[in-house]
Scaffold this motif. Sequence first.
Motif, short mmCIF file in Angstrom:
data_model
loop_
_atom_site.label_atom_id
_atom_site.label_comp_id
_atom_site.label_asym_id
_atom_site.label_seq_id
_atom_site.Cartn_x
_atom_site.Cartn_y
_atom_site.Cartn_z
N UNK A 1 0.69 -1.22 -0.43
CA UNK A 1 -0.86 0.22 -0.01
C UNK A 1 0.70 1.60 -0.18
N UNK A 2 1.97 1.32 1.10
CA UNK A 2 3.28 2.76 1.11
C UNK A 2 3.23 2.48 -0.60
N UNK A 3 3.46 1.29 -1.39
CA UNK A 3 4.10 1.75 -2.55
C UNK A 3 3.28 2.33 -3.87
N UNK A 4 2.22 1.91 -3.50
CA UNK A 4 0.71 2.25 -4.85
C UNK A 4 0.41 4.08 -4.14
N UNK A 5 0.77 4.18 -2.92
CA UNK A 5 0.42 5.41 -2.45
C UNK A 5 1.38 6.53 -2.63
N UNK A 6 2.88 6.41 -2.45
CA UNK A 6 3.57 7.08 -3.65
C UNK A 6 4.09 7.15 -5.46
N UNK A 7 3.16 5.70 -5.16
CA UNK A 7 3.74 5.20 -7.34
C UNK A 7 2.31 6.65 -7.43
N UNK A 8 1.25 7.34 -6.31
CA UNK A 8 -0.50 7.51 -6.95
C UNK A 8 -0.97 6.72 -7.76
N UNK A 9 -1.35 6.44 -7.66
CA UNK A 9 -2.22 4.59 -7.55
C UNK A 9 -3.16 4.42 -6.80
N UNK A 10 -4.73 4.65 -7.79
CA UNK A 10 -5.41 4.38 -7.12
C UNK A 10 -6.40 2.85 -6.81
N UNK A 11 -6.71 3.04 -4.86
CA UNK A 11 -6.57 1.83 -4.55
C UNK A 11 -7.98 1.26 -3.66
N UNK A 12 -8.08 0.23 -4.53
CA UNK A 12 -9.39 -0.18 -3.62
C UNK A 12 -8.80 -1.39 -2.81
N UNK A 13 -9.10 -2.16 -1.73
CA UNK A 13 -9.32 -2.72 -0.67
C UNK A 13 -9.49 -4.02 -0.80
N UNK A 14 -9.43 -5.47 -0.82
CA UNK A 14 -11.00 -6.27 -0.89
C UNK A 14 -10.79 -7.14 0.40
N UNK A 15 -11.20 -6.80 1.04
CA UNK A 15 -11.26 -8.40 1.94
C UNK A 15 -11.82 -9.51 1.75
N UNK A 16 -11.02 -10.78 1.23
CA UNK A 16 -11.96 -11.90 0.65
C UNK A 16 -12.31 -12.89 1.69
N UNK A 17 -12.92 -13.45 1.99
CA UNK A 17 -12.94 -14.76 2.53
C UNK A 17 -13.62 -14.36 3.25
N UNK A 18 -14.70 -13.05 3.06
CA UNK A 18 -15.60 -13.00 3.96
C UNK A 18 -16.47 -14.21 5.06
N UNK A 19 -16.65 -15.69 3.95
CA UNK A 19 -17.35 -16.28 4.49
C UNK A 19 -16.94 -17.39 5.58
N UNK A 20 -15.45 -17.08 5.72
CA UNK A 20 -14.68 -17.81 7.21
C UNK A 20 -15.33 -16.77 8.40
N UNK A 21 -15.01 -17.89 9.37
CA UNK A 21 -15.90 -17.41 10.64
C UNK A 21 -14.82 -16.01 11.16
N UNK A 22 -13.25 -16.27 10.59
CA UNK A 22 -12.87 -16.06 11.50
C UNK A 22 -12.64 -14.58 10.29
N UNK A 23 -13.55 -14.41 10.19
CA UNK A 23 -12.65 -13.09 8.70
C UNK A 23 -13.18 -12.22 9.47
N UNK A 24 -12.46 -11.11 9.77
CA UNK A 24 -13.16 -9.50 10.27
C UNK A 24 -12.55 -8.26 9.52
N UNK A 25 -14.22 -7.66 8.59
CA UNK A 25 -13.81 -7.04 7.53
C UNK A 25 -13.22 -5.42 8.73
N UNK A 26 -14.00 -5.02 9.72
CA UNK A 26 -13.78 -4.32 10.30
C UNK A 26 -12.43 -4.30 10.68
#
Length: 208
Positions: A147-172
């Motif tokens: 993410x630091x590299x993307x910010x430095x290059x000014x590249x737009x970012x979307x973060x995907x929190x994958x595997x929300x089907x897992x019990x342990x998943x914590x998007x928050x």
Amino acid sequence: MKQFTKRIFGILFKSKENIKLGFYGPPNAGKTSLANRICKDWTGEELGIVSNVPHETRNVQFKEKVEIEYKGKKVVLKIVDTPGIATKIDYEDFLKFGLKRSEAKKRAKEATQGIIDSIKWLDDMDAVVVVLDAAENPYSQVNITIIGNLVARKIPVLIVANKIDLKKADVKKIEAAFPEYDVVGISAKDGVNMEEFYESIVRLSKKV
Ligand SMILES: Nc1nc2c(ncn2[C@@H]2O[C@H](COP(=O)(O)OP(=O)(O)OP(=O)(O)O)[C@@H](O)[C@H]2O)c(=O)[nH]1
Ligand SMILES: [Mg+2]
């Protein structure tokens, strides 16, 4: 003439053509699973091989002209799936997955080259989807470096929190770790929340 018409159409309707969209993240987060699902949804064909053994993707692979649409808004993407980025690759980690010593050593070598290629391709990306495993700790060195590299290059970012089907998943927890970014929780495996994901992709494309 055709090109001209296309350009005018593009300006009038704000459709973006051929946005290079990279999928980046740590190994095993589900980058290829997600890239496959997108390609399947919009082109009918998949992109690459998925495996529970980390560093399955060791070469950058892509699909051109993937047209996605959300509520009448269309974007044309070049989907670029990249090898997982890690700070350390130990061939012995592959042995527990049943790989032979020679295969494990080869995989480790290719995975190292894969990481170098991922980083090289970063400069060429118009926007990036960072795919994280929502059941893992988001505050890792790899995530922060990407993410630091993307910010430095000014590249737009979307973060995907994958595997929300897992019990342990914590998007928050992921949202709390990266509060200045759009975070969308999905399950690439089960195809959960893909509508919201496509909406986020259209929004991301506008930042390019
Ligand atoms: N439970 C669950 N498993 C998933 C999901 N998405 C992917 N996986 C599994 O996670 C493992 C890794 O998936 P990949 O798509 O190969 O991950 P990747 O990020 O491309 O991994 P590398 O190519 O090694 O960097 C596989 O066993 C997938 O089936 C998901 O939404 N939920
Ligand atoms: Mg992969």
